[in-house]
Write an enzyme that holds these catalytic residues in place. Structure first.
Site, PDB file in Angstrom:
ATOM      1  N   ARG A   1       0.822  -1.213   0.000  1.00  0.00           N
ATOM      2  CA  ARG A   1       0.000   0.000   0.000  1.00  0.00           C
ATOM      3  C   ARG A   1       0.854   1.262   0.000  1.00  0.00           C
ATOM      4  O   ARG A   1       1.871   1.343   0.700  1.00  0.00           O
ATOM      5  CB  ARG A   1      -0.905   0.038   1.237  1.00  0.00           C
ATOM      6  CG  ARG A   1      -2.081  -0.900   1.152  1.00  0.00           C
ATOM      7  CD  ARG A   1      -3.052  -0.647   2.301  1.00  0.00           C
ATOM      8  NE  ARG A   1      -4.223  -1.468   2.181  1.00  0.00           N
ATOM      9  CZ  ARG A   1      -5.279  -1.165   1.439  1.00  0.00           C
ATOM     10  NH1 ARG A   1      -5.289  -0.041   0.747  1.00  0.00           N
ATOM     11  NH2 ARG A   1      -6.314  -1.968   1.391  1.00  0.00           N
TER      12      ARG A   1
ATOM     13  N   SER B   1     -18.715  -4.763   6.839  1.00  0.00           N
ATOM     14  CA  SER B   1     -18.271  -3.592   6.090  1.00  0.00           C
ATOM     15  C   SER B   1     -17.749  -3.881   4.690  1.00  0.00           C
ATOM     16  O   SER B   1     -17.712  -2.981   3.850  1.00  0.00           O
ATOM     17  CB  SER B   1     -17.183  -2.862   6.871  1.00  0.00           C
ATOM     18  OG  SER B   1     -16.040  -3.689   7.043  1.00  0.00           O
TER      19      SER B   1
ATOM     20  N   HIS C   1     -20.367  -0.166  11.817  1.00  0.00           N
ATOM     21  CA  HIS C   1     -20.742   0.377  10.499  1.00  0.00           C
ATOM     22  C   HIS C   1     -22.238   0.681  10.413  1.00  0.00           C
ATOM     23  O   HIS C   1     -22.774   0.802   9.310  1.00  0.00           O
ATOM     24  CB  HIS C   1     -20.311  -0.577   9.391  1.00  0.00           C
ATOM     25  CG  HIS C   1     -18.829  -0.602   9.205  1.00  0.00           C
ATOM     26  ND1 HIS C   1     -18.161   0.266   8.375  1.00  0.00           N
ATOM     27  CD2 HIS C   1     -17.869  -1.377   9.779  1.00  0.00           C
ATOM     28  CE1 HIS C   1     -16.855   0.028   8.426  1.00  0.00           C
ATOM     29  NE2 HIS C   1     -16.658  -0.964   9.272  1.00  0.00           N
TER      30      HIS C   1
ATOM     31  N   LYS D   1     -16.834   6.875  12.473  1.00  0.00           N
ATOM     32  CA  LYS D   1     -17.411   6.656  11.146  1.00  0.00           C
ATOM     33  C   LYS D   1     -18.673   7.511  10.999  1.00  0.00           C
ATOM     34  O   LYS D   1     -18.598   8.640  10.574  1.00  0.00           O
ATOM     35  CB  LYS D   1     -17.663   5.164  10.931  1.00  0.00           C
ATOM     36  CG  LYS D   1     -16.348   4.370  10.861  1.00  0.00           C
ATOM     37  CD  LYS D   1     -16.571   2.916  10.637  1.00  0.00           C
ATOM     38  CE  LYS D   1     -15.261   2.177  10.366  1.00  0.00           C
ATOM     39  NZ  LYS D   1     -14.310   2.184  11.496  1.00  0.00           N
TER      40      LYS D   1
ATOM     41  N   THR E   1      -4.392   3.003  28.968  1.00  0.00           N
ATOM     42  CA  THR E   1      -4.386   3.823  27.753  1.00  0.00           C
ATOM     43  C   THR E   1      -4.814   5.253  28.065  1.00  0.00           C
ATOM     44  O   THR E   1      -5.827   5.468  28.737  1.00  0.00           O
ATOM     45  CB  THR E   1      -5.341   3.243  26.691  1.00  0.00           C
ATOM     46  OG1 THR E   1      -4.946   1.913  26.393  1.00  0.00           O
ATOM     47  CG2 THR E   1      -5.296   4.060  25.415  1.00  0.00           C
TER      48      THR E   1
ATOM     49  N   THR F   1      -7.768  -8.038   4.579  1.00  0.00           N
ATOM     50  CA  THR F   1      -9.075  -7.444   4.858  1.00  0.00           C
ATOM     51  C   THR F   1     -10.191  -8.266   4.233  1.00  0.00           C
ATOM     52  O   THR F   1     -11.270  -8.414   4.813  1.00  0.00           O
ATOM     53  CB  THR F   1      -9.123  -5.998   4.331  1.00  0.00           C
ATOM     54  OG1 THR F   1      -8.012  -5.267   4.888  1.00  0.00           O
ATOM     55  CG2 THR F   1     -10.414  -5.317   4.729  1.00  0.00           C
TER      56      THR F   1
END
Length: 410
Positions: A21, A188, A216, A247, A276, A362
């Site tokens: 990519r 998705s 999604h 999203k 975190t 993916t």
């Protein structure tokens, strides 16, 4: 040991498979989405983005932008640390209350991403409930797969969206065995919508907990944007809902919504939450404004569905290989990683149309595709330009075996 050689060997393997990519250097124009500037050695030029998961364009909504500006002016940039030490702000508390209300749950818990929410929650659930068996849809997202793996409990994979196969596998375990059924509402890459009610029926029959990823779907479906489970009137039957703020809501972060005890247990035991740094206050403020807006406004959802349906119709009319599905997802099948990358490279170079190729891991090898994401602000003219470009590219270099032409005509 020649470490750099090893790194290069793996990179060369990706290149040889056509899966390496290259990220486009983009700068989106606020108020002009989906237009962005692409930066190259030759300078900057205008491109149209067709692969963003900012489904409703909420990242540039005036209410969201204003809320983020106001938060920065009031409290500054960072959150100050982890939630356990100094990183809980009033924005986080308000946002969790808003999310819990959106999904009709007692509580909600924020994470830095929906990936982290899935990973941390699923892995921690198995540790909190020893002996738990997780039943996972075969097309679940990588974050769910990783969370289940990190929990180191027993996993059973059932056929995608197949309640009969799920029941056959549930039957093999005693009713007293702790069970979690993990699945998504909208998948998705293919755009499938899961049979949530049927899965909930099985969960009740076999004494299982349900874990639903609505990433999604949140913001996009339901009277207030609560997702497919809200649209179908069955939110109360789902035990844990995972969602994203990045999203449909256009900002950043993830969450779970569930019972008060469940969220408190994950908050108290999940390393992915405890260690975190929390979301920046401005991000929480923007997400809060986005959720509040979409709870009352149906314009964005209605327009989004109309745009997706129109683009699918245009692609199908020109016999382009769009995969039909009941959701807003618009996959255009290619079936070869090198060919897919070539198509997207030409779209960007010659037409100023930015689409990233979707390939393994993916999607399975042999099902490489472009995944188009029309939004409420994509115009008819932009759609016509996209479809015209794709039609010309397909005519110049059609898929050799014709598989996807037949698929598009079905």
């Amino acid at each position: 040991m020649h470490y750099e050689v090893m790194f290069q060997k793996h990179l060369d393997a990706l290149r040889s498979e056509g899966r390496y990519r290259i990220f486009a250097d983009l700068k989106r124009r606020c108020g002009s989405y989906p237009i962005a500037d692409q930066f190259t050695d030759g300078g900057a030029r205008e491109v149209t983005v067709w692969c963003s998961n900012d489904y409703l364009g909420m990242s540039q909504h005036p209410a969201v932008v204003a809320a983020m500006h106001e938060a920065i002016d009031q409290v500054g940039a960072g959150s100050g640390g982890t939630r356990n030490i100094s990183g809980t702000t009033h924005y986080h508390v308000e946002l969790e209350h808003e999310i819990a209300d959106l999904h009709g749950k007692e509580s909600a818990l924020l994470f830095t991403s929906a990936y982290m929410a899935n990973d941390a929650t699923l892995s921690t659930l198995v540790k909190l409930i020893p002996g738990t068996v997780i039943f996972s849809d075969e097309k679940n997202h990588a974050s769910m797969i990783e969370g289940i793996r990190h929990g180191r409990g027993e996993k059973v994979v059932f056929r995608h969206n197949d309640p009969a196969d799920l029941e056959a596998k549930l039957k093999k375990y005693p009713k007293g065995t702790p069970k979690i059924i993990a699945f998504e509402s909208v998948y998705s890459m293919d755009g499938h919508i899961s049979p949530i009610a049927a899965i909930c029926d099985l969960a009740e029959k076999y004494n299982a907990m349900t874990y639903l990823d609505e990433v999604h779907a949140v913001g996009l479906y339901g009277p207030r944007g609560g997702g497919i489970s809200e649209r179908d009137g069955i939110m109360n039957r789902v035990h844990i809902i995972n969602g994203t703020l990045a999203k449909g809501f256009g900002v950043m972060g993830g969450y779970i919504a569930a019972s008060r005890a469940c969220c408190d247990a994950i908050r108290s035991y999940a390393p992915g939450f405890i260690f975190t740094t929390s979301l920046a206050p401005a991000i929480a403020a923007g997400a809060l404004a986005s959720i509040r807006h979409l709870k009352s406004s149906t314009f964005e959802r209605t327009r989004h569905q109309e745009r997706a349906a129109k683009l699918k119709g245009m692609l199908k009319a020109d016999r382009l290989p769009v995969v039909e599905n009941p959701s807003h997802i618009v996959p255009v099948m290619v079936g070869d990683p090198g060919h897919c990358k070539s198509l997207t490279d030409v779209l960007l170079r010659d037409f100023g149309i930015y689409v990233q190729p979707i390939n393994y891991p993916t999607v399975p090898k042999g099902t490489e595709r472009m995944r188009l994401t029309p939004s409420p602000v994509h115009t008819d003219e932009q759609m016509e330009r996209l479809v015209s470009a794709l039609k010309g590219l397909w005519a110049a270099c059609p898929v050799a075996n014709g598989t996807y032409v037949r698929l598009a005509a079905e």
